[in-house]
Scaffold this motif. Structure first.
Motif, PDB file in Angstrom:
ATOM      1  N   ILE A 116      22.113 -10.457  -2.119  1.00 38.45           N
ATOM      2  CA  ILE A 116      21.296  -9.765  -3.126  1.00 38.45           C
ATOM      3  C   ILE A 116      22.063  -8.576  -3.705  1.00 38.45           C
ATOM      4  CG2 ILE A 116      19.218  -8.342  -3.447  1.00 38.45           C
ATOM      5  CD1 ILE A 116      17.845 -10.224  -1.389  1.00 38.45           C
ATOM      6  N   LYS A 117      22.733  -7.814  -2.835  1.00 40.65           N
ATOM      7  CA  LYS A 117      23.521  -6.666  -3.289  1.00 40.65           C
ATOM      8  C   LYS A 117      24.572  -7.099  -4.305  1.00 40.65           C
ATOM      9  CE  LYS A 117      25.593  -2.570  -3.174  1.00 40.65           C
ATOM     10  NZ  LYS A 117      25.011  -1.356  -3.759  1.00 40.65           N
ATOM     11  N   LYS A 118      25.295  -8.170  -3.999  1.00 37.60           N
ATOM     12  CA  LYS A 118      26.360  -8.662  -4.874  1.00 37.60           C
ATOM     13  C   LYS A 118      25.786  -9.195  -6.191  1.00 37.60           C
ATOM     14  CE  LYS A 118      30.841  -9.314  -5.144  1.00 37.60           C
ATOM     15  NZ  LYS A 118      31.760  -8.160  -5.120  1.00 37.60           N
ATOM     16  N   ALA A 119      24.671  -9.950  -6.104  1.00 34.09           N
ATOM     17  CA  ALA A 119      24.053 -10.520  -7.316  1.00 34.09           C
ATOM     18  C   ALA A 119      23.520  -9.431  -8.240  1.00 34.09           C
ATOM     19  CB  ALA A 119      22.926 -11.471  -6.922  1.00 34.09           C
ATOM     20  N   LEU A 120      22.938  -8.378  -7.671  1.00 33.84           N
ATOM     21  CA  LEU A 120      22.437  -7.263  -8.483  1.00 33.84           C
ATOM     22  C   LEU A 120      23.583  -6.522  -9.152  1.00 33.84           C
ATOM     23  CD1 LEU A 120      19.672  -5.816  -6.098  1.00 33.84           C
ATOM     24  CD2 LEU A 120      19.293  -7.112  -8.199  1.00 33.84           C
ATOM     25  N   GLN A 121      24.691  -6.389  -8.434  1.00 32.82           N
ATOM     26  CA  GLN A 121      25.871  -5.738  -9.009  1.00 32.82           C
ATOM     27  C   GLN A 121      26.405  -6.520 -10.214  1.00 32.82           C
ATOM     28  OE1 GLN A 121      28.584  -5.382  -5.692  1.00 32.82           O
ATOM     29  NE2 GLN A 121      28.024  -3.248  -5.310  1.00 32.82           N
ATOM     30  N   GLU A 122      26.238  -7.835 -10.169  1.00 30.39           N
ATOM     31  CA  GLU A 122      26.738  -8.683 -11.252  1.00 30.39           C
ATOM     32  C   GLU A 122      25.733  -8.843 -12.390  1.00 30.39           C
ATOM     33  OE1 GLU A 122      28.558 -12.325 -10.132  1.00 30.39           O
ATOM     34  OE2 GLU A 122      29.969 -11.382  -8.738  1.00 30.39           O
ATOM     35  N   GLY A 123      24.565  -8.175 -12.278  1.00 30.20           N
ATOM     36  CA  GLY A 123      23.644  -8.128 -13.411  1.00 30.20           C
ATOM     37  C   GLY A 123      22.387  -8.966 -13.316  1.00 30.20           C
ATOM     38  N   LEU A 124      22.107  -9.576 -12.164  1.00 23.75           N
ATOM     39  CA  LEU A 124      20.871 -10.353 -12.015  1.00 23.75           C
ATOM     40  C   LEU A 124      19.672  -9.413 -12.047  1.00 23.75           C
ATOM     41  CD1 LEU A 124      19.479 -13.087 -11.481  1.00 23.75           C
ATOM     42  CD2 LEU A 124      19.822 -12.693  -9.040  1.00 23.75           C
ATOM     43  N   ASP A 125      18.676  -9.738 -12.874  1.00 20.96           N
ATOM     44  CA  ASP A 125      17.479  -8.893 -13.019  1.00 20.96           C
ATOM     45  C   ASP A 125      16.658  -8.908 -11.729  1.00 20.96           C
ATOM     46  OD1 ASP A 125      15.656  -7.524 -15.253  1.00 20.96           O
ATOM     47  OD2 ASP A 125      14.363  -8.707 -13.944  1.00 20.96           O
ATOM     48  N   ARG A 126      16.203  -7.730 -11.309  1.00 20.13           N
ATOM     49  CA  ARG A 126      15.452  -7.615 -10.051  1.00 20.13           C
ATOM     50  C   ARG A 126      14.163  -8.426 -10.071  1.00 20.13           C
ATOM     51  NH1 ARG A 126      17.510  -2.255 -10.610  1.00 20.13           N
ATOM     52  NH2 ARG A 126      15.707  -1.645 -11.820  1.00 20.13           N
ATOM     53  N   LEU A 127      13.392  -8.306 -11.157  1.00 17.96           N
ATOM     54  CA  LEU A 127      12.108  -9.019 -11.250  1.00 17.96           C
ATOM     55  C   LEU A 127      12.301 -10.532 -11.331  1.00 17.96           C
ATOM     56  CD1 LEU A 127      10.097  -6.685 -13.655  1.00 17.96           C
ATOM     57  CD2 LEU A 127       9.564  -7.161 -11.264  1.00 17.96           C
ATOM     58  N   VAL A 128      13.341 -10.960 -12.020  1.00 15.92           N
ATOM     59  CA  VAL A 128      13.647 -12.399 -12.103  1.00 15.92           C
ATOM     60  C   VAL A 128      13.992 -12.924 -10.710  1.00 15.92           C
ATOM     61  CG1 VAL A 128      15.311 -14.096 -12.988  1.00 15.92           C
ATOM     62  CG2 VAL A 128      14.357 -12.361 -14.514  1.00 15.92           C
ATOM     63  N   LEU A 129      14.772 -12.149  -9.960  1.00 17.56           N
ATOM     64  CA  LEU A 129      15.146 -12.545  -8.599  1.00 17.56           C
ATOM     65  C   LEU A 129      13.910 -12.672  -7.709  1.00 17.56           C
ATOM     66  CD1 LEU A 129      17.111 -13.112  -6.307  1.00 17.56           C
ATOM     67  CD2 LEU A 129      17.519 -10.647  -6.106  1.00 17.56           C
ATOM     68  N   ILE A 130      13.006 -11.685  -7.792  1.00 18.68           N
ATOM     69  CA  ILE A 130      11.770 -11.742  -6.998  1.00 18.68           C
ATOM     70  C   ILE A 130      10.960 -12.984  -7.349  1.00 18.68           C
ATOM     71  CG2 ILE A 130       9.517 -10.629  -6.612  1.00 18.68           C
ATOM     72  CD1 ILE A 130      10.998  -7.928  -7.026  1.00 18.68           C
ATOM     73  N   THR A 131      10.764 -13.219  -8.650  1.00 15.50           N
ATOM     74  CA  THR A 131       9.942 -14.348  -9.121  1.00 15.50           C
ATOM     75  C   THR A 131      10.513 -15.684  -8.662  1.00 15.50           C
ATOM     76  OG1 THR A 131       9.354 -13.054 -11.084  1.00 15.50           O
ATOM     77  CG2 THR A 131       8.911 -15.419 -11.154  1.00 15.50           C
ATOM     78  N   LEU A 132      11.799 -15.904  -8.900  1.00 17.52           N
ATOM     79  CA  LEU A 132      12.418 -17.186  -8.566  1.00 17.52           C
ATOM     80  C   LEU A 132      12.551 -17.375  -7.050  1.00 17.52           C
ATOM     81  CD1 LEU A 132      15.181 -17.432 -11.330  1.00 17.52           C
ATOM     82  CD2 LEU A 132      12.914 -18.490 -11.303  1.00 17.52           C
ATOM     83  N   ARG A 133      12.870 -16.285  -6.353  1.00 14.78           N
ATOM     84  CA  ARG A 133      12.992 -16.365  -4.891  1.00 14.78           C
ATOM     85  C   ARG A 133      11.656 -16.753  -4.261  1.00 14.78           C
ATOM     86  NH1 ARG A 133      14.335 -11.344  -0.713  1.00 14.78           N
ATOM     87  NH2 ARG A 133      13.934 -12.526   1.180  1.00 14.78           N
ATOM     88  N   GLN A 134      10.588 -16.116  -4.704  1.00 10.76           N
ATOM     89  CA  GLN A 134       9.268 -16.407  -4.143  1.00 10.76           C
ATOM     90  C   GLN A 134       8.798 -17.816  -4.508  1.00 10.76           C
ATOM     91  OE1 GLN A 134       9.716 -14.060  -2.088  1.00 10.76           O
ATOM     92  NE2 GLN A 134       7.599 -13.433  -2.024  1.00 10.76           N
ATOM     93  N   LEU A 135       9.189 -18.276  -5.692  1.00 16.82           N
ATOM     94  CA  LEU A 135       8.834 -19.633  -6.115  1.00 16.82           C
ATOM     95  C   LEU A 135       9.526 -20.674  -5.235  1.00 16.82           C
ATOM     96  CD1 LEU A 135       7.003 -20.734  -8.351  1.00 16.82           C
ATOM     97  CD2 LEU A 135       9.023 -20.980  -9.796  1.00 16.82           C
ATOM     98  N   VAL A 136      10.802 -20.451  -4.955  1.00 13.62           N
ATOM     99  CA  VAL A 136      11.554 -21.346  -4.051  1.00 13.62           C
ATOM    100  C   VAL A 136      10.933 -21.321  -2.648  1.00 13.62           C
ATOM    101  CG1 VAL A 136      13.786 -21.682  -2.893  1.00 13.62           C
ATOM    102  CG2 VAL A 136      13.729 -21.180  -5.330  1.00 13.62           C
ATOM    103  N   ALA A 137      10.576 -20.121  -2.175  1.00 12.81           N
ATOM    104  CA  ALA A 137       9.954 -19.983  -0.850  1.00 12.81           C
ATOM    105  C   ALA A 137       8.611 -20.709  -0.786  1.00 12.81           C
ATOM    106  CB  ALA A 137       9.766 -18.506  -0.522  1.00 12.81           C
ATOM    107  N   THR A 138       7.845 -20.661  -1.881  1.00 12.47           N
ATOM    108  CA  THR A 138       6.552 -21.361  -1.947  1.00 12.47           C
ATOM    109  C   THR A 138       6.747 -22.866  -1.815  1.00 12.47           C
ATOM    110  OG1 THR A 138       5.713 -19.644  -3.433  1.00 12.47           O
ATOM    111  CG2 THR A 138       4.435 -21.675  -3.307  1.00 12.47           C
ATOM    112  N   VAL A 139       7.704 -23.414  -2.580  1.00 12.66           N
ATOM    113  CA  VAL A 139       7.993 -24.858  -2.544  1.00 12.66           C
ATOM    114  C   VAL A 139       8.448 -25.277  -1.149  1.00 12.66           C
ATOM    115  CG1 VAL A 139       9.521 -26.668  -3.457  1.00 12.66           C
ATOM    116  CG2 VAL A 139       8.532 -24.972  -5.007  1.00 12.66           C
ATOM    117  N   PHE A 140       9.204 -24.401  -0.468  1.00 10.11           N
ATOM    118  CA  PHE A 140       9.691 -24.709   0.880  1.00 10.11           C
ATOM    119  C   PHE A 140       8.569 -24.660   1.916  1.00 10.11           C
ATOM    120  CE2 PHE A 140      11.169 -23.116   5.001  1.00 10.11           C
ATOM    121  CZ  PHE A 140      12.062 -24.116   5.363  1.00 10.11           C
ATOM    122  N   LEU A 141       7.735 -23.618   1.853  1.00 15.45           N
ATOM    123  CA  LEU A 141       6.748 -23.392   2.911  1.00 15.45           C
ATOM    124  C   LEU A 141       5.446 -24.162   2.712  1.00 15.45           C
ATOM    125  CD1 LEU A 141       6.612 -21.749   5.534  1.00 15.45           C
ATOM    126  CD2 LEU A 141       5.495 -19.919   4.254  1.00 15.45           C
ATOM    127  N   ALA A 142       5.070 -24.479   1.469  1.00 19.10           N
ATOM    128  CA  ALA A 142       3.779 -25.139   1.191  1.00 19.10           C
ATOM    129  C   ALA A 142       3.604 -26.456   1.961  1.00 19.10           C
ATOM    130  CB  ALA A 142       3.624 -25.372  -0.310  1.00 19.10           C
TER     131      ALA A 142
END
Length: 352
Positions: A30-56
């Motif tokens: 996450i530290k490296k991706a944020l340094q390279e310009g990944l938006d924080r809110l986009v990361l939260i949204t997509l990460r949680q979506l992937v986690a939902t698909v995995f855990l559901a």
């Protein structure tokens, strides 16, 4: 039989060490991706979506016969659980991580159990008896941890390692800007601990009303992804912000979603069920050691004296607090256990 018993005894330890390694890699990515310009809110949204698909699917098959019905009250709990435990908690952590170092950021997670204890005492959810050893240990542990935080925040000290840092130019304003960003990052990490503490207290009530842990977490991931997506759409008008172009961004979203949120939660929940929350909390500082190694060898961050001394005090304070909580729980359970009839008869004879 003895060998199998020993393996079963070590399983929670191995599970928590795997969880710590997953968390350390997650933080570094996450530290490296944020340094390279990944938006924080986009990361939260997509990460949680992937986690939902995995855990559901896990939640559906594991709890389909025991899952209670969703009510409006439970949905309200889930909404605030998602806000504090995922959306706000992750946003403040990502903000703090972006403007400090991975080691510094992960050190602040040690404050979460301490702040949870203080809030629980203020809300009278947890009792505090200063006359016994357990109560004194809780106070000493809390004060030691706060001393560590103050040292970590206010004192940088000399560099213990000598990594080549990227040059920001000789401009004095650049240095001042760096100090300001570090302070904002520290405040964000403190806010992260507060969010996590409120989430833990909220979660203790939610689990009583909705005991299906995997299902409630899957719902929490889904709701938090909707919260993050809505906020991103309101702030970011550009559709291009959602397009992941770099391999690191894609790896970060998939790894942190599946391993960081999904597998990590399953491992931690299993350990809490097997050995309790105190055992699980005791492994939190191990993440810090792993992150410090990744920070030095892969992210090339310097390690400072203030960070080391502050970290030692915070970890020491956390373990003293956990010892006090464990001793308190043992005393409460022993006093709640009914005495054998022979002992009661002896006590009656002595009294008479």
């Amino acid at each position: 039989m003895w060998g199998m018993a020993r393996i079963d005894e070590w399983k929670p330890v191995i599970a928590m060490l795997v969880f710590d390694l997953i968390s350390a890699v997650t933080t570094a990515l996450i530290k490296k991706a944020l340094q390279e310009g990944l938006d924080r809110l986009v990361l939260i949204t997509l990460r949680q979506l992937v986690a939902t698909v995995f855990l559901a699917p896990i939640a559906y098959f594991k709890e389909r016969s025991t899952r209670p019905k969703l009510t409006l009250e439970i949905l309200v709990y889930l909404f605030f659980s998602a806000a504090f435990g995922a959306a706000l908690s992750q946003y403040t952590f990502f903000y703090g991580l972006q403007y400090t170092t991975a080691t510094f950021a992960i050190t602040f997670t040690n404050m979460a159990p301490v702040l949870t204890f203080l809030i629980a005492v203020l809300l009278r959810v947890e009792s505090l008896n200063m006359k016994n050893k357990a109560g004194a240990a809780k106070i000493i542990g809390t004060l030691t941890s706060f001393t560590g935080v103050m040292l970590l925040t206010l004192y940088k000290g000399v560099a213990l390692t000598h990594q080549a840092e990227p040059s920001e130019g000789p401009d004095h304003h650049a240095a001042e800007s760096g100090k300001k960003s570090w302070t904002l990052g520290t405040v964000a990490l403190l806010a992260n601990c507060l969010c996590f503490s409120f989430w833990l207290l909220l979660q203790s009530k939610l689990t009583k009303k909705y005991p299906a842990l995997y299902s409630s977490t899957a719902y929490m991931f889904l709701i938090s992804s909707l919260q993050g997506g809505s906020l991103t759409a309101a702030i970011q008008r550009r559709a291009s912000v959602w397009i992941l172009t770099r391999p690191l961004e894609i790896v970060t979203v998939i790894y942190t979603g599946i391993m960081g949120s999904g597998v990590g939660y399953v491992l931690m929940t299993w350990c809490v069920e097997k050995r309790g929350p105190v055992f699980t909390s005791a492994f939190i500082p191990v993440i810090q050691i792993m992150v410090a190694m990744i920070d030095f060898f892969f992210l090339h961050e310097n390690l400072y004296l203030g960070s080391v001394l502050g970290s030692i005090l915070m970890i020491l304070g956390l373990y003293i607090l956990l010892w006090g909580k464990k001793k308190d729980a043992l005393e409460a359970s022993s006093s709640a256990t009914p005495k054998p009839k022979e002992e009661e008869d002896k006590e009656k004879q002595v009294k008479s």
